[in-house]
Design an enzyme around this catalytic site. Structure first.
Site, PDB file in Angstrom:
ATOM      1  N   ASP A 137       5.421   4.317   1.980  1.00  0.00           N
ATOM      2  CA  ASP A 137       6.273   4.799   3.064  1.00  0.00           C
ATOM      3  C   ASP A 137       5.631   5.974   3.807  1.00  0.00           C
ATOM      4  O   ASP A 137       5.083   6.891   3.186  1.00  0.00           O
ATOM      5  CB  ASP A 137       7.612   5.243   2.440  1.00  0.00           C
ATOM      6  CG  ASP A 137       8.685   5.501   3.474  1.00  0.00           C
ATOM      7  OD1 ASP A 137       9.001   4.574   4.234  1.00  0.00           O
ATOM      8  OD2 ASP A 137       9.212   6.633   3.527  1.00  0.00           O
ATOM      9  N   GLU A 188       2.296   2.405   5.418  1.00  0.00           N
ATOM     10  CA  GLU A 188       3.116   2.422   6.635  1.00  0.00           C
ATOM     11  C   GLU A 188       2.603   3.546   7.512  1.00  0.00           C
ATOM     12  O   GLU A 188       2.699   4.724   7.149  1.00  0.00           O
ATOM     13  CB  GLU A 188       4.603   2.652   6.321  1.00  0.00           C
ATOM     14  CG  GLU A 188       5.437   2.464   7.577  1.00  0.00           C
ATOM     15  CD  GLU A 188       6.742   3.238   7.619  1.00  0.00           C
ATOM     16  OE1 GLU A 188       7.529   2.979   8.543  1.00  0.00           O
ATOM     17  OE2 GLU A 188       6.980   4.115   6.777  1.00  0.00           O
TER      18      GLU A 188
HETATM   19  C1  NOJ Z   1      10.170   4.615   6.905  1.00  0.00           C
HETATM   20  C2  NOJ Z   1      11.110   3.569   6.413  1.00  0.00           C
HETATM   21  O1  NOJ Z   1      10.666   2.300   6.830  1.00  0.00           O
HETATM   22  C3  NOJ Z   1      12.472   3.923   6.967  1.00  0.00           C
HETATM   23  O2  NOJ Z   1      13.394   2.889   6.762  1.00  0.00           O
HETATM   24  C4  NOJ Z   1      12.916   5.221   6.344  1.00  0.00           C
HETATM   25  O3  NOJ Z   1      14.140   5.649   6.916  1.00  0.00           O
HETATM   26  C5  NOJ Z   1      11.870   6.311   6.559  1.00  0.00           C
HETATM   27  N1  NOJ Z   1      10.543   5.859   6.311  1.00  0.00           N
HETATM   28  C6  NOJ Z   1      12.119   7.491   5.654  1.00  0.00           C
HETATM   29  O4  NOJ Z   1      11.719   7.182   4.345  1.00  0.00           O
END
Ligand code: NOJ
Length: 473
Positions: free
Chosen positions: A143, A209
């Protein structure tokens, strides 16, 4: 569950809401028994404020875990230490009266950011990865990987001259100092080293990500040492659906990849509007063909394969903090997080309880069972595409060769040894000329069901043609 799982209170356990570690082990074994890989979503940027590390950290300024989070004194005027804005709107700093300092949270105040500059925190988080790798997971989706390090001296972020309130307050500043710091690559390399220690050749995969422009994104393949295997490429979600723009992006992406860097393409996610809502159902098929014929690992988001479109969430049922904190801007993610519809039974067979969000309105027709029974359905089209991709080396590992981008037509070839495939996509809803090369040819696969005239691309048509090998000429 302040951010639905992105606020972790214990990195080495399963939330009782979802079961136990023993249930997890059974899930993993059952997936592996079916030849499936299982990845976990690792959330390294922030924990929950209910994590015991944070409870300790906030208990006193000299607690040994104080420095595992990011604490700063107020600015001279008593306000937040700098102008950093949370991705969910508002200041990213929360004042904690107990110890008289602010803590930093890039997302909700219930999600305090961890301090990756602290060696003990860093070691503890690497241990978390090891814990799950030892349990046998096949890798991680990591993440907001580009967020984990911030500039050490916390300067103000520059204001964004292009900001308009409709964009969401996070865009009022540019996240120059709060994200993507050069030292992050050393941490990513450490994660990769660990993953590689479980088998050479990428038996355990790391997917980062990362929402950054191309030049910065590709650095996450590694700077000096290998980084993540796949820095998520989200640009199909944001790019204008226009042949020339897409072709230009695909070329730029292919050219920017480092040697040995394997591409990837993401068409949908739990944070983005659904593809059928963005492009309409007819273009969703064309998009499926694009996703599964580009070079690289495709990411297909659950529910997109049955074509779930826009789902209107009644005001009383909204749950996403992104929506609730900045209402009405269309930033909420609930519409893309509604339950999967498996069949016509109650709640689409998703749950016997009360679903957390309503299903799409046409779920009694648009569900997996119904679509499986209809040869022309989107789900069966996806199956055909996936079957073809698995059987074809040109599609799975072949070269990408740009062919043309004229009007609404995007065309490219995929080649491997003697196999040559020409993919032609009409990204619009008007008829276009078919390149002469394939006049009269019957496509191997087409987004539309009826036969065309063999000389034109019909509205919303995508087609894959086999080309004769050019070897030996
Ligand atoms: C990215 C995630 O995909 C999202 O859903 C989340 O709210 C944020 N990171 C915070 O962790």
């Amino acid at each position: 569950m302040a951010d639905f799982g992105y606020d972790v209170a214990d990195y080495c356990d399963i939330d009782p809401m979802f079961g136990t570690l023993a249930d997890f082990d059974r899930l993993l074994a059952a997936a592996h028994a079916r030849g499936l890989k299982l990845l976990l979503d690792f959330v390294p940027n922030h924990s929950s404020d209910r994590h015991r590390w944070f409870t300790e950290s906030r208990s006193s300024r000299d607690n040994p875990k104080r420095d595992w989070y990011i604490w700063r004194d107020a600015a001279a005027d008593g306000g937040p230490p700098n102008n950093w804005i949370s991705d969910f709107g508002g200041s990213a700093w929360e004042y904690d009266p107990a110890t008289g300092q602010y803590y930093y949270h890039a997302f909700l105040k219930e999600q305090p950011d961890l301090n990756w500059r602290n060696p003990d925190l860093r070691a503890a988080m690497i241990d978390v990865l090891q814990f799950w790798l030892d349990r046998g997971v096949d890798g991680f989706r990591i993440d907001v990987l580009w967020h984990i390090l911030k500039a050490a001296d916390f300067p103000d972020n520059p204001l964004n001259p292009a900001y308009r309130p409709a964009m969401g307050e996070m865009h009022s500043v540019m996240q120059l100092h709060s994200t993507d710091q050069p030292e992050v690559h050393e941490i990513v390399a450490e994660m990769r080293d660990l993953a590689d220690s479980y088998g050479r050749g990428g038996e355990r995969v790391l997917i980062g990500e990362i929402c950054l422009p191309l030049d910065k994104l590709v650095r996450y393949y590694g700077v000096g040492a290998p980084g993540v295997h796949l820095p998520f490429n989200f640009h199909l979600i944001d790019a204008p659906w226009q042949a020339r723009a897409l072709a230009t992006f695909i070329d730029a992406y292919e050219a920017a990849l480092p040697p040995g860097g394997w591409p990837n393409w993401v068409l949908g996610s739990h944070d983005a509007r659904r593809v059928a809502a963005r492009l309409g159902e007819a273009q969703a098929r064309v998009a499926a063909m694009l996703l599964l014929t580009l070079r690289g690992t495709p990411t297909l988001y659950q529910g997109d394969e049955i074509g779930i479109g826009e789902v209107a969430i009644p005001a009383g049922q909204l749950v996403d903090p992104r929506e609730l904190r900045e209402p009405g801007l269309g930033l909420g993610r609930d519409p893309s997080r509604t339950p999967m519809a498996w069949d016509r039974s109650d709640n689409g067979g998703f749950t016997t309880g009360v679903p957390w969000l309503p299903l799409h309105s046409d779920w009694r027709q648009r569900n997996v069972a119904a679509e499986q029974g209809d040869p022309q359905s989107l789900v069966n089209f996806y199956h055909r595409l996936l079957t073809m991709r698995r059987a074809s080396e040109a599609l799975s590992i072949g070269q990408y060769v740009a062919v043309e981008a004229v009007g609404d037509i995007l065309a490219y070839e995929r080649r491997h040894d003697d196999e040559r495939l020409l993919i032609i996509l009409n990204l619009g809803d008007r008829e276009q000329a078919l390149p002469a090369q394939v006049h009269g040819a019957t496509p191997l696969l087409c987004t539309l069901t009826a036969r065309g005239d063999g000389r034109s691309m019909r509205p919303n048509e995508g087609a894959i043609f086999a080309l004769p090998s050019d070897r030996g000429h």
